[in-house]
Design a protein around this motif. Structure first.
Motif, PDB file in Angstrom:
ATOM      1  N   ARG A 198       0.882  -1.212   0.048  1.00  0.00           N
ATOM      2  CA  ARG A 198      -0.111  -0.080   0.017  1.00  0.00           C
ATOM      3  C   ARG A 198       0.898   1.331   0.051  1.00  0.00           C
ATOM      4  NH1 ARG A 198      -4.268  -1.196   4.853  1.00  0.00           N
ATOM      5  NH2 ARG A 198      -4.877  -3.464   4.297  1.00  0.00           N
TER       6      ARG A 198
ATOM      7  N   ARG B 263       0.608   5.124  -0.113  1.00  0.00           N
ATOM      8  CA  ARG B 263      -0.490   6.454  -0.017  1.00  0.00           C
ATOM      9  C   ARG B 263      -0.003   7.401  -1.285  1.00  0.00           C
ATOM     10  NH1 ARG B 263       0.553   6.701   6.274  1.00  0.00           N
ATOM     11  NH2 ARG B 263       2.353   7.644   5.728  1.00  0.00           N
TER      12      ARG B 263
ATOM     13  N   GLU C  36      -3.723   4.251   6.426  1.00  0.00           N
ATOM     14  CA  GLU C  36      -3.851   4.928   5.538  1.00  0.00           C
ATOM     15  C   GLU C  36      -4.336   6.260   5.855  1.00  0.00           C
ATOM     16  OE1 GLU C  36      -6.954   2.781   3.920  1.00  0.00           O
ATOM     17  OE2 GLU C  36      -5.714   1.366   2.994  1.00  0.00           O
TER      18      GLU C  36
END
Length: 500
Positions: A342, A344, A454
């Protein structure tokens, strides 16, 4: 609040989308809040709250909870080794909260940095520092650094001396150029120097800017070029200009300095190059040319160099460890999304190395699996062969995320997926698979969103874990389930054992 005006309409589309996502998460969390809070109280609670008389006592632990590696000098990017706390019971070490925000009021809060004494945060066009061991609100800061305009770029890196760099705009107008780089001392709150760098604009606005640091050097990149400054003096070391139809997408620092370039031979023909630059001269040491069809490239580590690519897709699909000449050592597939990297994507603060929960050691990379039924696992892969080495299970109702290396150990965060199981920080041994608990803790519902990787910066430093929000938001107008108090930064540490 007293940190300047809220964002302009220039960023409102992104702000609105982020707000909607965050409000949905908050509503889900708060829907179960009453039940969980009752359970926490019935079991005595998991979090030990600081009272006015306790704050000073917990500001420092006996001995230093982290130490730097022996080979590091003051101008290196710090790589501290955390020590196991005296107690595995977590208690609050710091909280920054406000209760005077109006419905719809918003402030950008880019960057979270910590030392053993100070928690520093970016807020709009200001850097502020708070004393760790306190329960603080606005105007409780021990130092404040006003900038000429809003912060527009940050790096997670901090030097051994406790210094970092930020980008900020030339004027208070949030649409003004992002063309200033400041180098600051986190402990003292002193701005050591502030320099203007040349930047570029396209028909869609200013090209993305990026800042990072490596030993003795602060480096900045924008579409048409890159430049670097000496940490001590602030003097310019070098400047590289755009060439061969390639634009600078960003920089990654740490032990080494890598830059990502996008090279165009037409609207639909874009290829990517990763270059290793000599920090003090800007000369190219090696170049890795990504294959055609790659749509995205991220840098997970600069030394050893590891990149993530999206091969034929917008999602990242493979990891490529590189050797000291930029050649591919191995290929690690993400199995069609079975494993997640992941990164950002924040258009206001672009970075090519902002990929939390993926950690690289000297010989392995640690990845998390996709969540399934409220749980996941973590797997290490060998950088030389690309083969899986070891699996670490999160356990029932928990999610496991690697945060950073601590010497030869991996520090990881155990998030509670049911908001009943305690959260925690653990150390994982890559060789044996042994897990060592650091501390466990629970949180009230109003703090749950802070633990999202996140939505928040997560920093482990000097025996503490900090969660720093990206944005301060006022309560939703006429919403009964939204707390009036906004928690912006939270720090947890292991409780000290009582003396015999």
């Amino acid at each position: 609040m007293s940190f300047g005006p809220p964002p302009s309409v220039f960023t409102q589309s992104t702000v609105a989308a982020d707000r909607a996502r965050r409000q949905r998460r908050r509503r889900r969390a708060l829907g179960a809040g009453v039940v969980v809070l009752v359970l926490a109280l019935c079991t005595g609670g998991w979090l030990l709250w600081l009272g006015p008389d306790d704050a000073a006592d917990t500001a420092h632990q006996d001995g230093k909870p982290s130490v730097g590696t022996a080979s590091q000098g003051r101008l290196d990017i710090r790589e501290t080794v955390e020590k196991r706390p005296e107690s595995t019971t977590g208690q609050m070490a710091f909280r920054f909260a406000v209760d005077d925000m109006s419905p719809g009021e918003e402030y950008e809060m880019p960057g979270t940095w910590a030392t053993d004494k100070v928690l520093a945060k970016g807020i709009n066009r200001t850097l502020v520092g708070f004393e760790v061991g306190k329960d603080v609100t606005t105007d409780d800061e021990i130092w404040r650094i006003p900038l000429s305009g809003p912060i527009c770029g940050v790096t997670r890196h901090v030097t051994v001396e406790g210094r970092t760099a930020v980008l900020h705009r030339a004027q208070k107008n949030p649409e003004s150029l992002c063309n200033q780089v400041a180098f600051v001392d986190i402990d003292s709150g002193k701005k050591l120097w502030d320099k203007e760098f040349p930047t570029s604009e396209s028909v869609f606005g200013q090209d993305a800017t990026s800042v990072t640091m490596t030993r003795g050097t602060v480096a900045v990149a924008w579409g048409d070029g890159a430049t670097a400054y000496d940490m001590d003096r602030g003097t310019r070391l070098w400047r590289n200009k755009k060439s061969d139809g390639c634009t600078y997408q960003g920089l990654a620092g740490g032990r080494a300095l890598l830059t990502l370039l996008a090279c165009s031979r037409g609207k639909e023909d874009i290829t990517y190059r990763v270059r290793n630059l000599a920090p003090r001269t800007g000369t190219t040491r090696w170049t890795h040319q990504a294959a055609g069809g790659v749509k995205d490239v991220k840098v997970l580590s600069t030394d050893p160099p590891v990149i993530a690519v999206g091969a034929g897709d917008l999602d990242l699909t493979h990891l490529f460890p590189l050797d000291d000449r930029g050649k591919r050592r191995a290929t690690i597939g993400l199995d069609g999304g079975r494993y997640e990297v992941r990164c950002r994507e924040r258009h206001d603060y672009p970075a090519i190395d902002d990929c939390p929960s993926t950690v690289v050691s000297d010989d392995q990379v640690f990845l998390t699996s996709r969540e399934a039924e409220g749980a996941n696992w973590m797997t290490s892969f060998d950088l030389s062969t690309g083969k899986a080495v070891r699996k670490f299970d999160a356990g029932r109702n928990q999610l496991l995320y690697p945060l950073r290396m601590s010497g030869g150990q991996v520090l990881a965060f155990r998030e509670s997926s049911d908001h009943i199981t305690p959260l925690g920080v653990v150390s994982l041994n890559p060789r044996t698979g042994k897990e060592t608990p650091y501390f466990s803790f629970g949180l009230p519902p109003e703090a749950w969103t802070l633990t999202s990787l996140e939505l928040s910066d997560v920093v482990v430093q000097n025996g503490r874990i900090f969660f720093g929000d990206f944005r301060a938001e006022g309560p939703v107008d006429n919403a009964k389930d939204t707390p009036k108090v906004s928690w912006l930064v939270l720090g947890i540490e292991g409780a000290r054992k009582a003396p015999n």
